[in-house]
Design a protein around this motif. Structure first.
Motif, PDB file in Angstrom:
ATOM      1  N   PRO A  27     -35.817  39.748 -28.208  1.00 12.16           N
ATOM      2  CA  PRO A  27     -37.458  39.496 -28.334  1.00 12.16           C
ATOM      3  C   PRO A  27     -38.016  38.673 -29.217  1.00 12.16           C
ATOM      4  O   PRO A  27     -39.151  38.086 -28.801  1.00 12.16           O
ATOM      5  N   ALA A  28     -37.283  38.365 -30.337  1.00  9.37           N
ATOM      6  CA  ALA A  28     -37.770  37.611 -31.345  1.00  9.37           C
ATOM      7  C   ALA A  28     -37.830  36.059 -31.032  1.00  9.37           C
ATOM      8  O   ALA A  28     -38.268  35.179 -31.745  1.00  9.37           O
ATOM      9  N   VAL A  29     -36.922  35.867 -30.102  1.00 13.03           N
ATOM     10  CA  VAL A  29     -36.550  34.238 -29.726  1.00 13.03           C
ATOM     11  C   VAL A  29     -37.502  33.899 -28.987  1.00 13.03           C
ATOM     12  O   VAL A  29     -38.335  34.436 -28.041  1.00 13.03           O
ATOM     13  N   LYS A  30     -38.223  32.656 -29.255  1.00 21.41           N
ATOM     14  CA  LYS A  30     -39.198  32.023 -28.654  1.00 21.41           C
ATOM     15  C   LYS A  30     -38.887  30.719 -27.829  1.00 21.41           C
ATOM     16  O   LYS A  30     -38.613  29.618 -28.706  1.00 21.41           O
ATOM     17  N   SER A  31     -38.370  30.617 -26.748  1.00 19.50           N
ATOM     18  CA  SER A  31     -37.626  29.550 -26.032  1.00 19.50           C
ATOM     19  C   SER A  31     -38.699  28.770 -25.121  1.00 19.50           C
ATOM     20  O   SER A  31     -39.563  29.226 -24.737  1.00 19.50           O
ATOM     21  N   ASP A  32     -38.037  27.763 -25.060  1.00 16.74           N
ATOM     22  CA  ASP A  32     -38.836  26.456 -24.239  1.00 16.74           C
ATOM     23  C   ASP A  32     -38.040  26.725 -22.868  1.00 16.74           C
ATOM     24  O   ASP A  32     -38.931  26.400 -21.761  1.00 16.74           O
ATOM     25  N   VAL A  33     -36.975  26.918 -22.673  1.00 21.36           N
ATOM     26  CA  VAL A  33     -36.063  26.892 -21.335  1.00 21.36           C
ATOM     27  C   VAL A  33     -35.084  27.886 -21.611  1.00 21.36           C
ATOM     28  O   VAL A  33     -34.495  28.219 -22.424  1.00 21.36           O
ATOM     29  N   ILE A  34     -35.128  28.687 -20.345  1.00 19.20           N
ATOM     30  CA  ILE A  34     -34.069  29.630 -20.082  1.00 19.20           C
ATOM     31  C   ILE A  34     -33.024  29.299 -19.099  1.00 19.20           C
ATOM     32  O   ILE A  34     -33.309  28.791 -18.081  1.00 19.20           O
ATOM     33  N   VAL A  35     -31.781  29.250 -19.506  1.00 17.15           N
ATOM     34  CA  VAL A  35     -30.738  29.020 -18.513  1.00 17.15           C
ATOM     35  C   VAL A  35     -29.659  30.287 -18.266  1.00 17.15           C
ATOM     36  O   VAL A  35     -29.690  31.028 -19.122  1.00 17.15           O
ATOM     37  N   GLY A  36     -28.822  29.721 -17.381  1.00 20.84           N
ATOM     38  CA  GLY A  36     -27.770  30.583 -17.091  1.00 20.84           C
ATOM     39  C   GLY A  36     -26.431  30.206 -17.280  1.00 20.84           C
ATOM     40  O   GLY A  36     -26.057  30.419 -18.599  1.00 20.84           O
ATOM     41  N   GLU A  37     -25.804  29.566 -16.586  1.00 22.04           N
ATOM     42  CA  GLU A  37     -24.567  28.915 -16.866  1.00 22.04           C
ATOM     43  C   GLU A  37     -24.368  27.714 -18.043  1.00 22.04           C
ATOM     44  O   GLU A  37     -25.453  27.251 -18.128  1.00 22.04           O
ATOM     45  N   ASN A  38     -23.301  27.540 -18.630  1.00 23.88           N
ATOM     46  CA  ASN A  38     -23.057  26.768 -19.630  1.00 23.88           C
ATOM     47  C   ASN A  38     -23.383  25.336 -19.141  1.00 23.88           C
ATOM     48  O   ASN A  38     -24.067  24.437 -19.817  1.00 23.88           O
ATOM     49  N   GLU A  39     -23.092  24.846 -17.976  1.00 20.92           N
ATOM     50  CA  GLU A  39     -23.359  23.652 -17.471  1.00 20.92           C
ATOM     51  C   GLU A  39     -24.887  23.380 -17.324  1.00 20.92           C
ATOM     52  O   GLU A  39     -25.221  22.321 -17.629  1.00 20.92           O
ATOM     53  N   HIS A  40     -25.466  24.405 -16.842  1.00 15.09           N
ATOM     54  CA  HIS A  40     -26.865  24.180 -17.095  1.00 15.09           C
ATOM     55  C   HIS A  40     -27.547  24.099 -18.320  1.00 15.09           C
ATOM     56  O   HIS A  40     -28.307  23.207 -18.493  1.00 15.09           O
ATOM     57  N   ALA A  41     -27.259  24.608 -19.307  1.00 16.61           N
ATOM     58  CA  ALA A  41     -27.652  24.488 -20.640  1.00 16.61           C
ATOM     59  C   ALA A  41     -27.315  22.963 -21.097  1.00 16.61           C
ATOM     60  O   ALA A  41     -27.920  22.424 -21.638  1.00 16.61           O
ATOM     61  N   ILE A  42     -26.102  22.523 -20.785  1.00 17.64           N
ATOM     62  CA  ILE A  42     -25.446  21.206 -21.183  1.00 17.64           C
ATOM     63  C   ILE A  42     -26.266  20.273 -20.573  1.00 17.64           C
ATOM     64  O   ILE A  42     -26.729  19.101 -21.035  1.00 17.64           O
ATOM     65  N   LYS A  43     -26.669  20.130 -19.118  1.00 19.80           N
ATOM     66  CA  LYS A  43     -27.312  19.375 -18.443  1.00 19.80           C
ATOM     67  C   LYS A  43     -28.637  19.189 -18.827  1.00 19.80           C
ATOM     68  O   LYS A  43     -29.441  18.249 -19.050  1.00 19.80           O
ATOM     69  N   THR A  44     -29.471  20.480 -19.514  1.00 12.97           N
ATOM     70  CA  THR A  44     -30.759  20.377 -19.853  1.00 12.97           C
ATOM     71  C   THR A  44     -30.692  19.860 -21.333  1.00 12.97           C
ATOM     72  O   THR A  44     -31.656  19.045 -21.519  1.00 12.97           O
ATOM     73  N   VAL A  45     -29.743  19.983 -22.166  1.00 14.19           N
ATOM     74  CA  VAL A  45     -29.611  19.094 -23.525  1.00 14.19           C
ATOM     75  C   VAL A  45     -29.524  17.724 -23.371  1.00 14.19           C
ATOM     76  O   VAL A  45     -30.000  17.204 -23.950  1.00 14.19           O
ATOM     77  N   ALA A  46     -28.524  17.659 -22.503  1.00 12.92           N
ATOM     78  CA  ALA A  46     -28.459  16.051 -22.180  1.00 12.92           C
ATOM     79  C   ALA A  46     -29.358  15.288 -21.508  1.00 12.92           C
ATOM     80  O   ALA A  46     -29.542  14.064 -22.026  1.00 12.92           O
ATOM     81  N   GLY A  47     -30.448  16.201 -20.909  1.00 15.74           N
ATOM     82  CA  GLY A  47     -31.564  15.118 -20.434  1.00 15.74           C
ATOM     83  C   GLY A  47     -32.816  15.543 -21.153  1.00 15.74           C
ATOM     84  O   GLY A  47     -33.828  14.762 -20.875  1.00 15.74           O
ATOM     85  N   ALA A  48     -32.679  15.909 -22.496  1.00 20.49           N
ATOM     86  CA  ALA A  48     -33.781  16.149 -23.422  1.00 20.49           C
ATOM     87  C   ALA A  48     -33.493  15.661 -24.759  1.00 20.49           C
ATOM     88  O   ALA A  48     -32.872  16.648 -25.468  1.00 20.49           O
ATOM     89  N   PRO A  49     -33.746  14.674 -25.391  1.00 18.78           N
ATOM     90  CA  PRO A  49     -33.432  14.373 -26.643  1.00 18.78           C
ATOM     91  C   PRO A  49     -33.789  15.264 -27.931  1.00 18.78           C
ATOM     92  O   PRO A  49     -33.008  15.399 -28.918  1.00 18.78           O
TER      93      PRO A  49
END
Length: 286
Positions: free
Chosen positions: A173-195
């Protein structure tokens, strides 16, 4: 001589009975294995298990193995509900899961990733906690370029989430996220698309994608490079087991498949997925 036409109905009946009997018998290979396995769970483990399943099916043509993802939590729940014969979990079993048995398949590390253009190569534990709990919002505050930090976090039920939270001592509950993802590839795609993004994923998956040209960078942790080599040596501080999960009494076909998964016969597949093979792992481990 009896009329041959009179014998035809009798012959037809015999052929029908033989055909029905043959159809009712399961096709078995030379080792006697046949049937179907359903395996569900961790998206980290699934690609490896899929490749192992293909090799197992090739050796046992009468066996079919269905591999589905959905997260470690789903794999564990499906085994408990008898929806799956085997679950996949990229973490150890908890104290409240003592009714199940974990069969170690391989080892993996969880690493922090940023965009390849980010000049940051390492963050301290305190800096990572500050970023994920909304105390630090700009890369300039941790030695990088002035740019907004985009926090990528994992959804509930993902083993990487549990490993990350436990390692850094953060309550979800203490984490303040901008994006919630599921699979690893989703996380990698998100980071790869946002510097400006930061996330955490399987080191094996990140290494594989990086080799394919995906613009991500793995950060050092505690002064240790995030790599399968440091996971194998035990030097990397945020690592985890990759397990196959069953009840205490799995069906014989499931037991045979697990034995194959733990054998040296698949170490090449384990390494090809950028994981670390387990040497001399006992068949059953709580």
């Amino acid at each position: 001589m009896k009329n041959p036409r009179a014998l035809f109905p009798l012959l037809l009946m015999c052929w029908t009975l033989v055909g029905c009997s043959s159809a009712s018998l399961p096709n078995r290979d030379s080792d006697g294995f046949s049937g179907q396995l359903t395996i569900t769970g961790s998206s980290t483990v699934a690609p490896l298990v899929t490749e192992i399943a293909k090799r197992f099916e090739k050796q046992h043509p009468s066996v079919r193995i269905d591999v589905q993802t959905g997260g470690s939590g789903k794999g564990i729940a499906d085994v408990r509900l008898s929806v799956a014969d085997i679950g996949m979990a990229s973490r150890a079993l908890g104290s409240d899961e003592s009714d199940l048995t974990a069969h170690r398949l391989a080892a993996d590390g969880v690493g922090l990733i940023v965009h390849a253009s980010n000049p940051i190569v390492e963050l301290t534990q305190e800096q990572i906690i500050a970023i994920y709990t909304d105390q630090t919002n700009d890369w300039g505050d941790v030695g990088g370029d002035n740019d907004k930090i985009i926090v990528v976090h994992k959804a509930e039920g993902r083993a990487t989430l549990e490993v990350f939270l436990e390692h850094f001592g953060i309550e979800n509950p203490a984490v303040k996220s901008d994006v919630i993802v599921g699979e690893n590839e989703h996380a990698i795609k998100t980071v790869a698309g946002a510097p400006g993004a930061i996330g955490y994923v399987s080191i094996g998956t990140a290494e594989a994608d990086r080799e394919l040209g995906v613009p991500i960078k793995l950060l050092r942790l505690g002064g240790v490079e995030a790599s399968t080599a440091t996971v194998a040596s035990g030097a990397f501080p945020m690592s985890r087991p990759l397990n196959l999960i069953t009840t205490d009494s799995p069906i014989p076909l499931a037991s045979e498949f697990i034995r194959f998964c733990q054998s040296p016969d698949v170490h090449d597949l384990v390494r090809s997925q950028y994981f670390v093979p387990i040497e001399n792992e006992p068949d059953r481990a709580k």
